[in-house]
Design a protein around this motif. Structure first.
Motif, PDB file in Angstrom:
ATOM      1  N   MET A  63       0.852  -1.181   0.000  1.00  9.04           N
ATOM      2  CA  MET A  63       0.000   0.000   0.000  1.00  9.04           C
ATOM      3  C   MET A  63       0.892   1.236   0.000  1.00  9.04           C
ATOM      4  O   MET A  63       1.942   1.245   0.600  1.00  9.04           O
ATOM      5  N   THR A  64       0.444   2.251  -0.669  1.00 15.19           N
ATOM      6  CA  THR A  64       1.211   3.487  -0.767  1.00 15.19           C
ATOM      7  C   THR A  64       1.077   4.300   0.517  1.00 15.19           C
ATOM      8  O   THR A  64       0.331   3.937   1.415  1.00 15.19           O
ATOM      9  N   HIS A  65       1.821   5.384   0.574  1.00 15.51           N
ATOM     10  CA  HIS A  65       1.713   6.277   1.727  1.00 15.51           C
ATOM     11  C   HIS A  65       0.280   6.809   1.821  1.00 15.51           C
ATOM     12  O   HIS A  65      -0.544   6.550   0.973  1.00 15.51           O
ATOM     13  N   ASN A  66       0.040   7.583   2.853  1.00 11.18           N
ATOM     14  CA  ASN A  66      -1.322   8.043   3.110  1.00 11.18           C
ATOM     15  C   ASN A  66      -1.857   8.928   1.991  1.00 11.18           C
ATOM     16  O   ASN A  66      -1.152   9.791   1.479  1.00 11.18           O
ATOM     17  N   PHE A  67      -3.110   8.687   1.666  1.00 19.77           N
ATOM     18  CA  PHE A  67      -3.812   9.570   0.739  1.00 19.77           C
ATOM     19  C   PHE A  67      -5.281   9.536   1.084  1.00 19.77           C
ATOM     20  O   PHE A  67      -5.764   8.615   1.727  1.00 19.77           O
ATOM     21  N   GLU A  68      -5.958  10.590   0.675  1.00 14.12           N
ATOM     22  CA  GLU A  68      -7.398  10.675   0.902  1.00 14.12           C
ATOM     23  C   GLU A  68      -8.107  10.617  -0.436  1.00 14.12           C
ATOM     24  O   GLU A  68      -7.540  10.958  -1.476  1.00 14.12           O
ATOM     25  N   ILE A  69      -9.358  10.184  -0.397  1.00  9.73           N
ATOM     26  CA  ILE A  69     -10.203  10.216  -1.588  1.00  9.73           C
ATOM     27  C   ILE A  69     -11.261  11.270  -1.316  1.00  9.73           C
ATOM     28  O   ILE A  69     -11.933  11.247  -0.290  1.00  9.73           O
ATOM     29  N   ARG A  70     -11.362  12.211  -2.245  1.00  7.42           N
ATOM     30  CA  ARG A  70     -12.328  13.297  -2.085  1.00  7.42           C
ATOM     31  C   ARG A  70     -12.934  13.639  -3.444  1.00  7.42           C
ATOM     32  O   ARG A  70     -12.386  13.309  -4.489  1.00  7.42           O
ATOM     33  N   LYS A  71     -14.070  14.309  -3.401  1.00  9.83           N
ATOM     34  CA  LYS A  71     -14.721  14.750  -4.633  1.00  9.83           C
ATOM     35  C   LYS A  71     -13.828  15.776  -5.322  1.00  9.83           C
ATOM     36  O   LYS A  71     -13.274  16.658  -4.673  1.00  9.83           O
ATOM     37  N   ALA A  72     -13.677  15.647  -6.633  1.00 15.34           N
ATOM     38  CA  ALA A  72     -12.865  16.594  -7.396  1.00 15.34           C
ATOM     39  C   ALA A  72     -13.552  17.953  -7.452  1.00 15.34           C
ATOM     40  O   ALA A  72     -14.780  18.047  -7.452  1.00 15.34           O
ATOM     41  N   THR A  73     -12.734  18.981  -7.516  1.00 17.43           N
ATOM     42  CA  THR A  73     -13.222  20.355  -7.673  1.00 17.43           C
ATOM     43  C   THR A  73     -12.707  20.890  -9.011  1.00 17.43           C
ATOM     44  O   THR A  73     -11.784  20.310  -9.598  1.00 17.43           O
ATOM     45  N   PRO A  74     -13.257  21.988  -9.482  1.00 15.63           N
ATOM     46  CA  PRO A  74     -12.766  22.558 -10.743  1.00 15.63           C
ATOM     47  C   PRO A  74     -11.254  22.808 -10.744  1.00 15.63           C
ATOM     48  O   PRO A  74     -10.605  22.677 -11.782  1.00 15.63           O
ATOM     49  N   ARG A  75     -10.678  23.093  -9.589  1.00 16.00           N
ATOM     50  CA  ARG A  75      -9.222  23.299  -9.515  1.00 16.00           C
ATOM     51  C   ARG A  75      -8.437  22.037  -9.822  1.00 16.00           C
ATOM     52  O   ARG A  75      -7.251  22.105 -10.132  1.00 16.00           O
ATOM     53  N   ASP A  76      -9.075  20.877  -9.718  1.00 18.23           N
ATOM     54  CA  ASP A  76      -8.402  19.603  -9.972  1.00 18.23           C
ATOM     55  C   ASP A  76      -8.358  19.222 -11.453  1.00 18.23           C
ATOM     56  O   ASP A  76      -7.680  18.271 -11.821  1.00 18.23           O
ATOM     57  N   GLU A  77      -9.090  19.950 -12.290  1.00 15.41           N
ATOM     58  CA  GLU A  77      -9.246  19.522 -13.689  1.00 15.41           C
ATOM     59  C   GLU A  77      -7.913  19.283 -14.397  1.00 15.41           C
ATOM     60  O   GLU A  77      -7.719  18.240 -15.027  1.00 15.41           O
ATOM     61  N   ASN A  78      -6.983  20.206 -14.306  1.00 13.86           N
ATOM     62  CA  ASN A  78      -5.707  20.034 -15.003  1.00 13.86           C
ATOM     63  C   ASN A  78      -4.936  18.836 -14.450  1.00 13.86           C
ATOM     64  O   ASN A  78      -4.362  18.052 -15.211  1.00 13.86           O
ATOM     65  N   SER A  79      -4.938  18.660 -13.139  1.00 13.38           N
ATOM     66  CA  SER A  79      -4.234  17.526 -12.528  1.00 13.38           C
ATOM     67  C   SER A  79      -4.864  16.201 -12.932  1.00 13.38           C
ATOM     68  O   SER A  79      -4.161  15.210 -13.159  1.00 13.38           O
ATOM     69  N   VAL A  80      -6.190  16.163 -13.034  1.00 13.53           N
ATOM     70  CA  VAL A  80      -6.884  14.948 -13.473  1.00 13.53           C
ATOM     71  C   VAL A  80      -6.490  14.631 -14.914  1.00 13.53           C
ATOM     72  O   VAL A  80      -6.161  13.491 -15.248  1.00 13.53           O
ATOM     73  N   ARG A  81      -6.473  15.641 -15.760  1.00 15.84           N
ATOM     74  CA  ARG A  81      -6.099  15.443 -17.165  1.00 15.84           C
ATOM     75  C   ARG A  81      -4.656  14.932 -17.274  1.00 15.84           C
ATOM     76  O   ARG A  81      -4.361  13.996 -18.019  1.00 15.84           O
ATOM     77  N   LEU A  82      -3.740  15.533 -16.519  1.00 12.58           N
ATOM     78  CA  LEU A  82      -2.341  15.099 -16.542  1.00 12.58           C
ATOM     79  C   LEU A  82      -2.202  13.666 -16.034  1.00 12.58           C
ATOM     80  O   LEU A  82      -1.405  12.878 -16.572  1.00 12.58           O
ATOM     81  N   CYS A  83      -2.974  13.309 -15.032  1.00 13.39           N
ATOM     82  CA  CYS A  83      -2.961  11.942 -14.505  1.00 13.39           C
ATOM     83  C   CYS A  83      -3.447  10.963 -15.568  1.00 13.39           C
ATOM     84  O   CYS A  83      -2.842   9.904 -15.771  1.00 13.39           O
ATOM     85  N   ALA A  84      -4.524  11.310 -16.265  1.00 13.79           N
ATOM     86  CA  ALA A  84      -5.048  10.440 -17.330  1.00 13.79           C
ATOM     87  C   ALA A  84      -4.017  10.262 -18.425  1.00 13.79           C
ATOM     88  O   ALA A  84      -3.788   9.131 -18.910  1.00 13.79           O
ATOM     89  N   GLU A  85      -3.371  11.349 -18.824  1.00 13.98           N
ATOM     90  CA  GLU A  85      -2.358  11.253 -19.877  1.00 13.98           C
ATOM     91  C   GLU A  85      -1.206  10.364 -19.431  1.00 13.98           C
ATOM     92  O   GLU A  85      -0.727   9.525 -20.194  1.00 13.98           O
ATOM     93  N   ASP A  86      -0.767  10.523 -18.184  1.00 11.65           N
ATOM     94  CA  ASP A  86       0.328   9.712 -17.652  1.00 11.65           C
ATOM     95  C   ASP A  86      -0.061   8.232 -17.575  1.00 11.65           C
ATOM     96  O   ASP A  86       0.707   7.357 -17.968  1.00 11.65           O
ATOM     97  N   ALA A  87      -1.266   7.965 -17.096  1.00 13.09           N
ATOM     98  CA  ALA A  87      -1.704   6.581 -16.890  1.00 13.09           C
ATOM     99  C   ALA A  87      -1.973   5.842 -18.203  1.00 13.09           C
ATOM    100  O   ALA A  87      -1.756   4.636 -18.289  1.00 13.09           O
ATOM    101  N   TYR A  88      -2.455   6.544 -19.209  1.00 16.35           N
ATOM    102  CA  TYR A  88      -2.893   5.881 -20.440  1.00 16.35           C
ATOM    103  C   TYR A  88      -1.938   6.032 -21.619  1.00 16.35           C
ATOM    104  O   TYR A  88      -2.133   5.394 -22.651  1.00 16.35           O
ATOM    105  N   GLU A  89      -0.896   6.850 -21.491  1.00 19.09           N
ATOM    106  CA  GLU A  89       0.046   7.073 -22.591  1.00 19.09           C
ATOM    107  C   GLU A  89       0.617   5.752 -23.124  1.00 19.09           C
ATOM    108  O   GLU A  89       0.807   5.577 -24.321  1.00 19.09           O
ATOM    109  N   GLN A  90       0.852   4.800 -22.220  1.00 15.03           N
ATOM    110  CA  GLN A  90       1.449   3.527 -22.617  1.00 15.03           C
ATOM    111  C   GLN A  90       0.585   2.722 -23.592  1.00 15.03           C
ATOM    112  O   GLN A  90       1.082   1.809 -24.234  1.00 15.03           O
ATOM    113  N   TYR A  91      -0.700   3.063 -23.708  1.00 16.21           N
ATOM    114  CA  TYR A  91      -1.603   2.296 -24.561  1.00 16.21           C
ATOM    115  C   TYR A  91      -1.824   2.909 -25.948  1.00 16.21           C
ATOM    116  O   TYR A  91      -2.444   2.285 -26.807  1.00 16.21           O
ATOM    117  N   VAL A  92      -1.342   4.116 -26.173  1.00 15.87           N
ATOM    118  CA  VAL A  92      -1.607   4.813 -27.433  1.00 15.87           C
ATOM    119  C   VAL A  92      -1.124   3.998 -28.628  1.00 15.87           C
ATOM    120  O   VAL A  92      -1.854   3.806 -29.607  1.00 15.87           O
TER     121      VAL A  92
END
Length: 152
Positions: A1-30
């Motif tokens: 298990m990784t270090h501590n993290f929380e799960i919370r509802k995303a806010t508009p401020r999270d949009e860019n970070s969510v997009r960057l996470c998706a690109e990082d996670a899925y780039e290997q499948y392109v």
């Protein structure tokens, strides 16, 4: 298990970070799929505004993963789960999926449905390991998808 993290509802401020996470996670499948997987081109602004996105953030607020799900009739649709490559293999994805399952149970949903691309071979073994059963394979929106379902 990784270090501590929380799960919370995303806010508009999270949009860019969510997009960057998706690109990082899925780039290997392109290359295998021949184009960007659907999660890389999703409208995260609308998804966040609808309340469908939850993020996994470390205590220092760095986003390490996210999940997109919503209720549809008698089931929950798990549309996307992504984990930054730096946090892969540390239980983040499993914890996000468990979070979705808990929310579905609280809402009285009977099951969770999801799909993945047939080229994402890791997912084809992970989901059955988590109790999901394959229900269908078909081409949809130009992607060869494998559909899974789990009764709650």
């Amino acid at each position: 298990m990784t270090h501590n993290f929380e799960i919370r509802k995303a806010t508009p401020r999270d949009e860019n970070s969510v997009r960057l996470c998706a690109e990082d996670a899925y780039e290997q499948y392109v290359a295998a799929i021949g184009k960007k997987p659907a999660p890389m081109v999703a409208d995260f602004g609308s998804l966040i505004a609808s309340g469908s996105v939850y993020v996994a953030a470390e205590t220092d607020a760095e986003l390490i993963g996210f999940i997109v799900f919503y209720q549809k009739d008698d089931h929950f649709m798990l549309e996307n789960v992504a984990v930054r490559s730096s946090a892969a293999g540390k239980g983040v994805g499993k914890r996000l999926i468990t979070f979705c399952e808990e929310k579905a149970k609280q809402a009285g949903a009977k099951r969770i449905k999801l799909y993945t691309n047939e080229k994402m071979s890791e997912n084809l073994s992970i989901y059955p390991h988590l109790g999901y059963q394959e229900t269908d394979r078909k081409t949809e929106d130009g992607f060869n998808r494998v559909f899974f379902e789990k009764s709650l």
